[in-house]
Design an enzyme around this catalytic site. Structure first.
Site, short mmCIF file in Angstrom:
data_model
loop_
_atom_site.label_atom_id
_atom_site.label_comp_id
_atom_site.label_asym_id
_atom_site.label_seq_id
_atom_site.Cartn_x
_atom_site.Cartn_y
_atom_site.Cartn_z
N ASP A 166 -0.09 -5.52 -3.28
CA ASP A 166 0.88 -5.43 -2.20
C ASP A 166 0.76 -4.13 -1.42
O ASP A 166 1.69 -3.35 -1.34
CB ASP A 166 2.30 -5.55 -2.79
CG ASP A 166 3.37 -5.64 -1.70
OD1 ASP A 166 4.50 -5.16 -1.95
OD2 ASP A 166 3.06 -6.15 -0.59
N GLU A 402 0.88 -4.06 -13.61
CA GLU A 402 1.20 -5.50 -13.62
C GLU A 402 -0.02 -6.39 -13.85
O GLU A 402 -0.29 -7.30 -13.08
CB GLU A 402 1.87 -5.87 -12.30
CG GLU A 402 3.18 -5.18 -12.08
CD GLU A 402 3.95 -5.77 -10.93
OE1 GLU A 402 3.42 -6.65 -10.22
OE2 GLU A 402 5.09 -5.34 -10.71
N TYR A 455 12.66 -6.76 -10.68
CA TYR A 455 13.41 -6.87 -9.42
C TYR A 455 14.50 -7.93 -9.54
O TYR A 455 14.53 -8.91 -8.81
CB TYR A 455 12.45 -7.19 -8.28
CG TYR A 455 11.53 -6.05 -7.97
CD1 TYR A 455 10.25 -5.98 -8.54
CD2 TYR A 455 11.92 -5.01 -7.15
CE1 TYR A 455 9.39 -4.93 -8.28
CE2 TYR A 455 11.06 -3.95 -6.86
CZ TYR A 455 9.80 -3.91 -7.45
OH TYR A 455 8.96 -2.86 -7.18
N GLU A 491 9.55 0.32 -11.90
CA GLU A 491 9.83 -0.12 -10.52
C GLU A 491 11.11 -0.94 -10.51
O GLU A 491 11.29 -1.80 -11.38
CB GLU A 491 8.70 -0.98 -9.95
CG GLU A 491 7.42 -0.23 -9.65
CD GLU A 491 6.37 -1.12 -9.01
OE1 GLU A 491 6.75 -2.13 -8.38
OE2 GLU A 491 5.17 -0.84 -9.18
C1 GCU Z 1 5.33 -5.02 -7.72
C2 GCU Z 1 4.15 -4.11 -7.45
C3 GCU Z 1 4.31 -3.30 -6.18
C4 GCU Z 1 4.91 -4.14 -5.08
C5 GCU Z 1 6.30 -4.55 -5.53
C6 GCU Z 1 7.02 -5.38 -4.45
O1 GCU Z 1 6.11 -4.53 -8.73
O2 GCU Z 1 3.90 -3.21 -8.52
O3 GCU Z 1 3.02 -2.82 -5.80
O4 GCU Z 1 4.95 -3.44 -3.84
O5 GCU Z 1 6.22 -5.35 -6.70
O6 GCU Z 1 6.83 -6.60 -4.48
O7 GCU Z 1 7.70 -4.78 -3.60
#
Ligand code: GCU
Length: 578
Positions: A166, A402, A455, A491
């Protein structure tokens, strides 16, 4: 790899600046021998910098770009060895001098160098050609394309370009290009491990030298001189610092280590200096200990990503980012998802920021877990640790972000990477960054610490922050119980398009991002085995185009231009009370 120094034994001249550039859109650079000079449709681009950001017709060019410039080695450098050092290219590079192939380097984000001595024409104009191949391929580390050609032909493609990670796959020469000299004999590598007992600090030096005539290495630190014999090409020695001032985020004290390579006739052959911070870092039980004291990592995941510059090295951008991380009360960041510029790690050493240094292995999938790919991964791990070993700010090696690991081949791959990292550096813990539970984490058992990217309220339980808090806690606890090690929330966060507001808070608004971060941070920060939380992300950043991205990833606490959103103020309040 040593960095470039200008001193009484070494000369240096930076070649960064404007280069002629040509995109090889028709794979004709070989038949037309572009190493003999670029003609026709030629740009003039800035180095360091990403070509995608500098010219409209290069934005979507993901192939081999050729850089060229002239330079002159001064007469005064005669009698010395002359080297070319390139801070990094994205991606694989081949380098010529006056049409003579000097060599090639595989992989992005790490420096490489070639000796020019035999080909130098002192005082004359010479031509440097650097071909940078940023073609996106499926079978690569990291995988450039998310899908195989067959899958894409079958219409499986959800982004432009179709990358497996990403962030935008920028191409270019992203860090400084240097010419420098050494004598015939030189200090070739330097590793300084540190520890302490009570008030006494210890520096454990491992050095290799090359060339004839070196008899001893003299080390001067904290006002004391040590003399170590050169045995073959290696030197091992220990320096002691009484009443040592330990390196820490609160007091990032650095000692200056001076090294003098001396012949049997006491002639000075080489001179090198290294900033050294005395500190220790280790995992004990479910804690992360810096100088034997538990620490909690408050920080962010970042990118080397700036408007116009792309991934190019730009000191003023680094100063700005550190200023804003400090303003928020951050004590750490992860070099997501690749090694950052070594000059940035120097800055972290001087300013007391803790760094989780990550390899470029983002988005690994099962098709990559082969012996050949493991060998390549181990080479990159070696290059990264050789480059970054001496930074006190670097406290953890993160082997991948990941990964998808469901097979025994994958488990073997991740054990092989862990073994390599430990063989290169016994002084730092290593981390596995997971994103799914319970499967997909084979091989994590070989690591000291687990980072978890989650998330809730976004990709899962969208819109429902409160209703998913317990799920977040349970998920993190599952990793702690499964692997019996410290865990960090590596994250978490939500997208917010700056200026979008709503009440009640809705996804993509600043309020929703701020509430996600505050509620999830407060829910996990006091868990006994939790050693840190890194918000994703420090700033909005450029990505591929897809229906899930709003002109890039908007999970930044700051906009891509580094202007704070509501969440940045929230995080500052959480971390500093202000
Ligand atoms: C993942 C990933 C990131 C990405 C993020 C997202 O955790 O590690 O590189 O930008 O999700 O989807 O915002």
């Amino acid at each position: 790899m040593l960095v470039v120094k200008q001193n009484q034994m070494r000369q240096a001249h930076e070649l960064s600046g404007f280069f002629r550039f040509k995109a090889d859109r028709n794979a004709c650079s070989g038949s037309e021998a572009w190493e003999n000079g670029l003609v026709g449709d030629v740009h003039e681009l800035a180095v360091p910098g990403s070509w995608n950001e500098q010219a409209r017709d290069l934005h979507d060019f993901f192939g081999e770009g050729w850089y060229e410039r002239e330079f002159t080695v001064p007469d005064g450098w005669q009698g010395q060895r002359v080297w070319l050092r390139i801070g990094s290219t994205a991606g694989n590079a081949r380098v010529w001098l006056d049409g003579h192939l000097l060599g090639q380097h595989r992989g992005p984000h790490l420096p490489f160098e070639f000796e020019l001595t035999a080909y130098v024409r002192y005082g004359e104009t010479q031509r440097l050609s650097i071909a940078v191949d940023n073609t996106l391929v499926h079978y690569d580390l990291p995988p450039g394309q998310a899908r195989s050609d067959e899958d894409r032909a079958a219409g499986q493609c959800s982004a432009k370009p179709d990358v497996a990670y990403d962030f935008f796959p920028s191409g270019g020469i992203h860090r400084p290009v240097w010419l420098y000299t050494t004598g015939a004999a030189k200090i070739e590598s330097l590793q300084v491990a540190t520890n302490f007992q009570g008030t006494q600090g210890h520096l454990h030096l491992r050095t290799t030298v090359c060339g004839e005539g070196a008899a001893e290495l003299q080390a001067v630190v904290d006002g004391k001189r040590y003399v170590f014999p050169v045995d073959q090409c290696s030197v091992f020695g220990e320096c002691v610092i009484e009443n040592v001032r330990l390196w820490s985020p609160e007091d990032p004290h650095l000692y200056q280590l001076e090294l003098q390579l001396v012949s049997s006739k006491c002639e000075l052959l080489d001179y090198y200096t290294q900033a050294v911070g005395v500190r220790t870092i280790r995992v004990e039980g479910h804690s992360l200990l810096l100088n034997d004291q538990p620490i909690f990592l408050r920080g962010v995941g970042k990118h080397e990503d700036f408007p116009v510059i792309g991934k190019g090295w730009m000191p003023s951008c680094v100063v700005r980012d550190f200023d804003l991380m400090r303003w928020m009360g951050a004590n750490s960041f992860r070099t997501t998802h690749y090694p950052y510029a070594e000059e940035m790690l120097d800055y972290a050493d001087r300013h007391g920021m803790l760094v989780i240094a990550e390899t470029p292995f983002v988005g690994l999938k099962e098709h990559l877990y082969t012996d050949d790919m493991l060998a390549r991964a181990q080479d990159t791990i070696e290059e990264m640790i050789v480059r970054d070993y001496n930074h006190p700010s670097v406290i953890l090696w993160s082997m991948a972000n990941e990964p998808n690991v469901r097979s025994e081949a994958g488990r073997t791959f991740f054990k092989g990477m862990a073994d390599k990292a430990r063989s290169m550096d016994a002084t730092r813990p290593i981390m596995f960054v997971a994103h799914q539970w319970p499967d997909n984490n084979l091989g994590a058992e070989f690591y000291d610490m687990i980072g978890v990217n989650k998330y809730y309220g976004w990709y899962s339980d969208p819109g429902d922050i409160d209703g998913s808090l317990q799920k977040l806690i349970d998920n993190l606890e599952a990793f702690n119980k499964e692997f019996d090690c410290p865990v960090m929330l590596a994250e978490f966060g939500a997208d917010a398009v700056a200026g979008i507001h709503s009440d009640p808070p809705a996804m993509f608004t600043e309020e929703y991002q701020a509430q996600t971060i505050e509620k999830q941070y407060n829910a996990v920060k006091d868990l006994p085995w939790m050693v840190g939380t890194h918000v994703w992300a420090f700033a909005d950043f450029k990505t591929q185009q897809s229906y899930t991205r709003v002109n890039g990833n908007r999970k930044g606490l700051f906009t891509r231009n580094r202007h704070p959103k509501m969440a940045a103020h929230t995080v500052r309040r959480l971390w500093t009370g202000q």
